[in-house]
Design a protein around this motif. Structure first.
Motif, PDB file in Angstrom:
ATOM      1  N   THR A 112      13.895 -11.273-104.478  1.00 34.17           N
ATOM      2  CA  THR A 112      15.326 -11.186-104.164  1.00 34.17           C
ATOM      3  C   THR A 112      16.121 -10.481-105.257  1.00 34.17           C
ATOM      4  OG1 THR A 112      15.728 -13.314-105.242  1.00 34.17           O
ATOM      5  CG2 THR A 112      15.316 -13.364-102.868  1.00 34.17           C
ATOM      6  N   GLY A 113      15.572 -10.448-106.482  1.00 32.32           N
ATOM      7  CA  GLY A 113      16.354  -9.967-107.622  1.00 32.32           C
ATOM      8  C   GLY A 113      17.183 -11.081-108.247  1.00 32.32           C
ATOM      9  N   GLY A 114      16.924 -12.309-107.831  1.00 28.26           N
ATOM     10  CA  GLY A 114      17.659 -13.461-108.352  1.00 28.26           C
ATOM     11  C   GLY A 114      17.299 -13.749-109.805  1.00 28.26           C
ATOM     12  N   LYS A 115      18.206 -14.448-110.505  1.00 26.93           N
ATOM     13  CA  LYS A 115      17.982 -14.723-111.928  1.00 26.93           C
ATOM     14  C   LYS A 115      16.997 -15.864-112.129  1.00 26.93           C
ATOM     15  CE  LYS A 115      22.523 -12.927-113.091  1.00 26.93           C
ATOM     16  NZ  LYS A 115      23.916 -13.232-113.404  1.00 26.93           N
ATOM     17  N   ALA A 116      16.958 -16.815-111.195  1.00 25.15           N
ATOM     18  CA  ALA A 116      16.010 -17.933-111.261  1.00 25.15           C
ATOM     19  C   ALA A 116      15.969 -18.592-109.882  1.00 25.15           C
ATOM     20  CB  ALA A 116      16.436 -18.945-112.315  1.00 25.15           C
ATOM     21  N   THR A 117      14.878 -19.304-109.626  1.00 24.35           N
ATOM     22  CA  THR A 117      14.684 -19.938-108.315  1.00 24.35           C
ATOM     23  C   THR A 117      14.194 -21.362-108.508  1.00 24.35           C
ATOM     24  OG1 THR A 117      14.112 -17.812-107.308  1.00 24.35           O
ATOM     25  CG2 THR A 117      13.371 -19.777-106.132  1.00 24.35           C
ATOM     26  N   VAL A 118      14.637 -22.249-107.632  1.00 22.81           N
ATOM     27  CA  VAL A 118      14.102 -23.610-107.604  1.00 22.81           C
ATOM     28  C   VAL A 118      13.598 -23.891-106.190  1.00 22.81           C
ATOM     29  CG1 VAL A 118      14.601 -26.066-107.900  1.00 22.81           C
ATOM     30  CG2 VAL A 118      15.732 -24.377-109.375  1.00 22.81           C
ATOM     31  N   CYS A 119      12.307 -24.167-106.055  1.00 27.49           N
ATOM     32  CA  CYS A 119      11.748 -24.512-104.744  1.00 27.49           C
ATOM     33  C   CYS A 119      11.904 -26.011-104.509  1.00 27.49           C
ATOM     34  CB  CYS A 119      10.272 -24.119-104.665  1.00 27.49           C
ATOM     35  SG  CYS A 119      10.033 -22.366-104.376  1.00 27.49           S
ATOM     36  N   LEU A 120      12.225 -26.343-103.251  1.00 33.16           N
ATOM     37  CA  LEU A 120      12.510 -27.738-102.891  1.00 33.16           C
ATOM     38  C   LEU A 120      11.865 -28.062-101.551  1.00 33.16           C
ATOM     39  CD1 LEU A 120      16.260 -27.422-103.862  1.00 33.16           C
ATOM     40  CD2 LEU A 120      14.588 -28.842-105.077  1.00 33.16           C
ATOM     41  N   ASN A 121      12.134 -29.280-101.065  1.00 34.96           N
ATOM     42  CA  ASN A 121      11.521 -29.652 -99.784  1.00 34.96           C
ATOM     43  C   ASN A 121      12.329 -29.190 -98.579  1.00 34.96           C
ATOM     44  OD1 ASN A 121      13.616 -31.456 -99.641  1.00 34.96           O
ATOM     45  ND2 ASN A 121      12.350 -33.313 -99.664  1.00 34.96           N
ATOM     46  N   SER A 122      13.526 -28.617 -98.787  1.00 37.52           N
ATOM     47  CA  SER A 122      14.319 -28.093 -97.670  1.00 37.52           C
ATOM     48  C   SER A 122      15.487 -27.266 -98.174  1.00 37.52           C
ATOM     49  CB  SER A 122      14.865 -29.239 -96.811  1.00 37.52           C
ATOM     50  OG  SER A 122      15.860 -29.966 -97.518  1.00 37.52           O
ATOM     51  N   ALA A 123      16.049 -26.486 -97.267  1.00 40.09           N
ATOM     52  CA  ALA A 123      17.296 -25.770 -97.572  1.00 40.09           C
ATOM     53  C   ALA A 123      18.434 -26.757 -97.749  1.00 40.09           C
ATOM     54  CB  ALA A 123      17.624 -24.798 -96.443  1.00 40.09           C
ATOM     55  N   THR A 124      18.402 -27.825 -96.963  1.00 35.64           N
ATOM     56  CA  THR A 124      19.454 -28.835 -97.032  1.00 35.64           C
ATOM     57  C   THR A 124      19.526 -29.426 -98.444  1.00 35.64           C
ATOM     58  OG1 THR A 124      18.931 -29.371 -94.740  1.00 35.64           O
ATOM     59  CG2 THR A 124      20.283 -30.958 -95.943  1.00 35.64           C
ATOM     60  N   ALA A 125      18.360 -29.758 -99.002  1.00 32.40           N
ATOM     61  CA  ALA A 125      18.326 -30.305-100.362  1.00 32.40           C
ATOM     62  C   ALA A 125      18.910 -29.295-101.346  1.00 32.40           C
ATOM     63  CB  ALA A 125      16.895 -30.663-100.751  1.00 32.40           C
ATOM     64  N   GLY A 126      18.605 -28.028-101.142  1.00 27.20           N
ATOM     65  CA  GLY A 126      19.121 -26.993-102.036  1.00 27.20           C
ATOM     66  C   GLY A 126      20.638 -26.925-101.996  1.00 27.20           C
ATOM     67  N   LEU A 127      21.184 -26.990-100.803  1.00 29.38           N
ATOM     68  CA  LEU A 127      22.645 -26.944-100.663  1.00 29.38           C
ATOM     69  C   LEU A 127      23.275 -28.147-101.356  1.00 29.38           C
ATOM     70  CD1 LEU A 127      22.932 -25.871 -96.889  1.00 29.38           C
ATOM     71  CD2 LEU A 127      23.368 -24.426 -98.897  1.00 29.38           C
ATOM     72  N   GLU A 128      22.684 -29.319-101.125  1.00 27.94           N
ATOM     73  CA  GLU A 128      23.275 -30.523-101.718  1.00 27.94           C
ATOM     74  C   GLU A 128      23.161 -30.511-103.243  1.00 27.94           C
ATOM     75  OE1 GLU A 128      22.792 -34.236 -99.756  1.00 27.94           O
ATOM     76  OE2 GLU A 128      23.376 -35.384-101.538  1.00 27.94           O
ATOM     77  N   LEU A 129      21.996 -30.118-103.768  1.00 27.26           N
ATOM     78  CA  LEU A 129      21.857 -30.073-105.233  1.00 27.26           C
ATOM     79  C   LEU A 129      22.851 -29.096-105.850  1.00 27.26           C
ATOM     80  CD1 LEU A 129      18.055 -30.264-106.121  1.00 27.26           C
ATOM     81  CD2 LEU A 129      19.706 -32.105-105.786  1.00 27.26           C
ATOM     82  N   ALA A 130      23.070 -27.972-105.175  1.00 27.60           N
ATOM     83  CA  ALA A 130      24.012 -26.974-105.704  1.00 27.60           C
ATOM     84  C   ALA A 130      25.434 -27.547-105.726  1.00 27.60           C
ATOM     85  CB  ALA A 130      23.956 -25.699-104.871  1.00 27.60           C
ATOM     86  N   LEU A 131      25.815 -28.238-104.662  1.00 28.05           N
ATOM     87  CA  LEU A 131      27.152 -28.858-104.632  1.00 28.05           C
ATOM     88  C   LEU A 131      27.283 -29.900-105.735  1.00 28.05           C
ATOM     89  CD1 LEU A 131      27.736 -29.465-100.787  1.00 28.05           C
ATOM     90  CD2 LEU A 131      28.767 -27.681-102.204  1.00 28.05           C
ATOM     91  N   GLY A 165      22.455  -2.871 -99.389  1.00 26.54           N
ATOM     92  CA  GLY A 165      21.243  -2.592-100.157  1.00 26.54           C
ATOM     93  C   GLY A 165      20.749  -3.732-101.025  1.00 26.54           C
ATOM     94  N   ARG A 166      21.534  -4.819-101.119  1.00 27.95           N
ATOM     95  CA  ARG A 166      21.095  -5.957-101.925  1.00 27.95           C
ATOM     96  C   ARG A 166      20.538  -7.050-101.029  1.00 27.95           C
ATOM     97  NH1 ARG A 166      25.697  -8.274-104.511  1.00 27.95           N
ATOM     98  NH2 ARG A 166      26.932  -7.128-102.996  1.00 27.95           N
ATOM     99  N   LYS A 167      19.541  -7.761-101.532  1.00 26.95           N
ATOM    100  CA  LYS A 167      18.871  -8.757-100.695  1.00 26.95           C
ATOM    101  C   LYS A 167      19.603 -10.088-100.662  1.00 26.95           C
ATOM    102  CE  LYS A 167      14.086  -7.815 -99.849  1.00 26.95           C
ATOM    103  NZ  LYS A 167      13.443  -6.727-100.564  1.00 26.95           N
ATOM    104  N   SER A 168      19.492 -10.771 -99.544  1.00 24.60           N
ATOM    105  CA  SER A 168      19.958 -12.148 -99.461  1.00 24.60           C
ATOM    106  C   SER A 168      19.311 -12.934-100.600  1.00 24.60           C
ATOM    107  CB  SER A 168      19.552 -12.755 -98.117  1.00 24.60           C
ATOM    108  OG  SER A 168      19.913 -14.119 -98.093  1.00 24.60           O
ATOM    109  N   GLY A 169      20.119 -13.740-101.278  1.00 25.51           N
ATOM    110  CA  GLY A 169      19.649 -14.422-102.492  1.00 25.51           C
ATOM    111  C   GLY A 169      20.529 -14.003-103.661  1.00 25.51           C
ATOM    112  N   VAL A 170      20.940 -12.710-103.658  1.00 27.45           N
ATOM    113  CA  VAL A 170      21.813 -12.242-104.747  1.00 27.45           C
ATOM    114  C   VAL A 170      23.178 -11.807-104.197  1.00 27.45           C
ATOM    115  CG1 VAL A 170      19.914 -11.616-106.261  1.00 27.45           C
ATOM    116  CG2 VAL A 170      20.855  -9.886-104.722  1.00 27.45           C
ATOM    117  N   LEU A 171      23.527 -12.335-103.029  1.00 31.54           N
ATOM    118  CA  LEU A 171      24.816 -11.974-102.415  1.00 31.54           C
ATOM    119  C   LEU A 171      25.893 -13.003-102.741  1.00 31.54           C
ATOM    120  CD1 LEU A 171      23.368 -10.897 -98.939  1.00 31.54           C
ATOM    121  CD2 LEU A 171      23.832  -9.467-100.940  1.00 31.54           C
ATOM    122  N   ALA A 172      25.469 -14.197-103.142  1.00 29.31           N
ATOM    123  CA  ALA A 172      26.392 -15.295-103.450  1.00 29.31           C
ATOM    124  C   ALA A 172      26.049 -15.848-104.833  1.00 29.31           C
ATOM    125  CB  ALA A 172      26.261 -16.386-102.393  1.00 29.31           C
ATOM    126  N   ASP A 173      26.845 -16.808-105.323  1.00 26.71           N
ATOM    127  CA  ASP A 173      26.543 -17.412-106.629  1.00 26.71           C
ATOM    128  C   ASP A 173      25.227 -18.168-106.576  1.00 26.71           C
ATOM    129  OD1 ASP A 173      28.973 -16.594-107.929  1.00 26.71           O
ATOM    130  OD2 ASP A 173      30.008 -18.061-106.679  1.00 26.71           O
TER     131      ASP A 173
END
Ligand SMILES: *Cc1c(COP(=O)(O)O)cnc(C)c1O
Length: 404
Positions: free
Chosen positions: A44-63, A179-187
């Protein structure tokens, strides 16, 4: 002929990857999860990634990382899956729903009207894999007048100094915007690897960190990982090493880490995603569009524009001029032909939990119109040309019988 909706692509390579992991001596979060994180950052070109058990968990951890709490507001589209709103409620904050546009994505003009001094986060959703207009959203939140309204409570909010954009990118891995990939379009962006998504690991998800450089991405990654594993300052692999028994719990965290079994599936799929999965899905989308173009009643989804390229997650067709009841009737006819279709999505105000919070469908007329005429056609890696033809035949017969 039976046509399922979206079975996962499964082959010997995926089975071998799982079996290798099972006998590797390490089955939960470990080297494979780490490798998938590194590969997703590269992809994605992202600065770092955290893999989790779901997208939902990712959204909640970010909040939670941003300090979203009671009294705060988070803006999101009325037209989405419940996960987007549920995580806001889990944090004690209020989901502020706004209507979408004709293209199913959040309407940026409506966002502007919904911003208050309590707004902490905007959560756009890249519906069907088509990115929202991120430049318009960033232009809005960086507007000096809007920035002046922002009230920072947590250290992270003070540091960012503006509303955070957290993309529900559950559909959009591999999609691009200018031209930029999803993953680096938002914070921060959260991908889903759920069984029905483009890159399935049975259950799974990943947060891509793309915060401004004033943040130390590696430190944020570590904070999210700690939150995902009870607040423990060592991961399971470190803790299991000889002599590595002592650990600390730095906060009462959650439990939503990814396993190496899931990561093994993700690694196989990510490697061939652009050259194989996306090519195949594009062909299926093109086949549907080519066959449906000639029908006046068919309102076809856009999936390739000058600024945006979809990752062809779901084919969201609308039937012009039908009522909700007629749409349901068409689906009944299609189902009678053993073709599995779906409706994406029932807007949140139609669902009991959100009705009980007081949201009203009448306040979101475009969401209602989109929903009431929508039918999602089956798209999956192994669909055959015969099956595609059968889907179209069943659909055309269903529409013609209903409109006759
Ligand atoms: C699937 C989906 C999610 C949730 O993904 P999980 O990995 O199942 O948590 C969130 N938002 C949207 C729009 C989705 O379609």
């Amino acid at each position: 002929m039976k046509v399922p909706f979206s079975p996962p692509r499964m082959d010997q390579k995926m089975a071998d990857a799982v079996v290798d992991t099972l006998f590797s001596g390490w089955i939960t979060t470990g080297p494979k999860t780490k490798l998938l994180e590194d590969n997703l950052s590269l992809y994605t070109g992202g600065k770092a990634t955290v893999c989790l058990n779901s997208a939902t968990a990712g959204l909640e951890l970010a909040l939670r990382w941003f300090g979203v709490k009671e009294g705060d507001e988070v803006i999101l589209p009325a037209y989405t899956y419940c996960a987007t709103a549920n995580v806001v409620l889990h944090c004690g904050a209020r989901p502020v729903l706004v209507d979408v546009s004709e293209d199913f994505n959040i309407d940026v003009d409506q966002i502007k009207k919904a911003i208050t001094p309590h707004t902490k986060v905007i959560m756009p959703v890249d519906i069907a894999g088509m990115p929202v207009d991120y430049d318009a959203i960033y232009k809005l939140i960086n507007d000096p007048e809007i920035k002046a309204k922002f009230r920072a409570d947590s250290d992270e909010q003070k540091k960012l100094g503006r509303i955070m954009v957290l993309a529900d990118a559950a559909h959009s891995i591999g999609a691009t915007y200018k031209g930029r990939k999803s993953g680096v379009l938002a914070d921060m962006s959260s991908f889903s690897f759920h069984a029905v998504k483009n890159l399935p690991t049975a259950e799974g998800g990943a947060v891509i960190i793309n915060l401004p450089d004033i943040f130390d991405s590696a430190a944020v990654q570590k904070q999210l990982k700690t939150k995902s594993l009870h607040g423990q300052n060592k991961d399971a692999l470190e803790k299991t090493k000889v002599g590595g028994w002592r650990y600390d719990i730095v906060e009462p965290g959650y439990k939503c880490n990814m396993t190496d079994i899931q990561a093994a599936l993700g690694l196989v799929e990510l490697e061939r995603y652009d050259a194989d999965m996306l090519v195949k899905r594009r062909q299926i989308f093109d086949a549907y569009t080519k066959k449906l173009e000639k029908y006046d009643w068919a309102e076809l989804p856009e999936y390739d524009s000058e600024d945006k390229k979809s990752c062809y997650h779901i084919y969201m067709l609308r039937i012009k001029g039908v009522t909700e009841a007629q749409r349901d009737q068409i689906i009944q006819y299609i189902s009678d032909e053993e073709v599995a279709v779906n409706v994406h999505f029932q807007p949140l105000p139609l669902l009991t939990a959100y009705k009980n919070y007081g949201y009203k469908m009448n306040d979101y007329p475009v969401s209602w119109d989109n929903y009431s005429r929508e039918i999602t056609l089956p798209v999956f890696y192994d669909i055959s040309n015969e099956q595609i033809n059968w889907v179209i035949d069943a659909l055309v017969r269903g529409v013609e019988k209903t409109l006759a």
